[in-house]
Write an enzyme that holds these catalytic residues in place. Structure first.
Site, PDB file in Angstrom:
ATOM      1  N   LYS A  91      35.538  30.895  19.350  1.00 36.88           N
ATOM      2  CA  LYS A  91      35.660  30.134  20.596  1.00 36.88           C
ATOM      3  C   LYS A  91      36.361  28.821  20.283  1.00 36.88           C
ATOM      4  CE  LYS A  91      32.426  27.536  22.456  1.00 36.88           C
ATOM      5  NZ  LYS A  91      32.958  26.276  22.943  1.00 36.88           N
TER       6      LYS A  91
ATOM      7  N   ASP B 214      39.087  21.516  38.921  1.00 34.09           N
ATOM      8  CA  ASP B 214      40.096  20.687  39.591  1.00 34.09           C
ATOM      9  C   ASP B 214      40.382  21.327  40.945  1.00 34.09           C
ATOM     10  OD1 ASP B 214      42.246  18.879  40.126  1.00 34.09           O
ATOM     11  OD2 ASP B 214      42.719  18.783  37.990  1.00 34.09           O
TER      12      ASP B 214
ATOM     13  N   ASP C  45      37.559  28.096  25.692  1.00 33.13           N
ATOM     14  CA  ASP C  45      36.492  27.450  26.472  1.00 33.13           C
ATOM     15  C   ASP C  45      36.977  26.089  26.960  1.00 33.13           C
ATOM     16  OD1 ASP C  45      33.981  26.631  27.432  1.00 33.13           O
ATOM     17  OD2 ASP C  45      33.263  26.069  25.440  1.00 33.13           O
TER      18      ASP C  45
END
Ligand code: C5P
Length: 234
Positions: A33, A65, A60
């Protein structure tokens, strides 16, 4: 279904330290990750390097937004050939839909699964109530956000292992649950609050786990990796 199921969180400041860690500990081709720390330093190039070395990647970046921006960002993420990426479910229905559309329109097809973060595993019910004025019990909020995510195109959620069962019961068994907040039995919790061991996460029905400091900060990281993997896969 996802191909990989135990992602090593590469929370390192730069590529040099990341590469050194992977090579020293012979963690070849393991699923990893990449989070904000490494991605903001190295950019998309780090994903390419990891993919070239055969590591499946969970990117990740927990985007949050306005929908248009998320759509365009995910169109670019679609080019990176990652298995998983994510947004915050608190961005709402339109934003989650835009993320999924961006991945599809960017050419990722269904190769890149979209996860939505429910409530960060570093948070507690008291924090939700007192800081964010979310008065519902934490578990109800998590389940609600999982349903919202599913009905707007997410393939799964990032949640605490302790919430997997509730989510599966409510949203259905195919909806993916990916769980950070994993500690080996002897470890510190650090700032994580809602945690479990790999074996417990498995028993609770998680589809995949993310494990970082229990391995990266261990005296013998390779050994710790193998212990976690064994617990997780048995
Ligand atoms: O070191 P540790 O095992 O706590 O690492 C957990 C990783 O998972 C970190 O990279 C963190 O950003 C991430 N994460 C989390 N809680 C979430 C989502 C992601 O801890 N809800």
């Amino acid at each position: 279904m996802i191909t990989s199921s135990m992602y090593l969180a590469l929370d390192f400041p730069d590529w040099q330290q990341t590469e050194q860690f992977l090579i020293t500990n012979q963690l070849n081709e393991v699923p990893v990750k990449v989070g904000m720390e490494l991605f903001y330093r190295e950019g998309a190039e780090v994903i390419k390097r990891l993919r070239d070395r055969g590591h499946p990647v969970f990117l990740d970046i927990k985007l949050h937004d306005i929908p248009t921006t998320i759509y365009k960002a995910m169109k670019n993420v679609a080019k990176l050939d990652v298995e998983l990426t994510n947004v915050h479910s608190l961005g709402g229905a339109e934003m989650i839909k835009a993320a999924k559309a961006g991945l599809l329109d960017g050419g990722a097809g269904h190769q890149t699964k979209l996860l939505a973060v429910t409530i960060l595993t570093s948070m507690t019910g008291v924090m939700l109530r007192e800081e964010l004025r979310i008065d519902e019990p934490l578990a109800d909020t998590v389940v609600h956000l999982a349903e919202l995510s599913q009905s707007n195109g997410a393939d799964g959620v990032v949640c605490s292992p302790l919430e997997v069962e509730l989510i599966k019961n409510q949203v259905g068994p195919k909806f993916l649950t990916v769980t950070p907040g994993i500690r080996l039995a002897k470890d510190d919790m650090n700032e994580q609050k809602r945690i479990a061991t790999p074996a417990k996460a498995r028993a609770l029905g998680a589809d995949a786990i993310v494990i970082g400091r229990s391995i990266t900060q261990a005296d013998q990281p390779k050994q710790a990796y193998l212990v976690a993997e064994k617990e997780w896969t048995v």
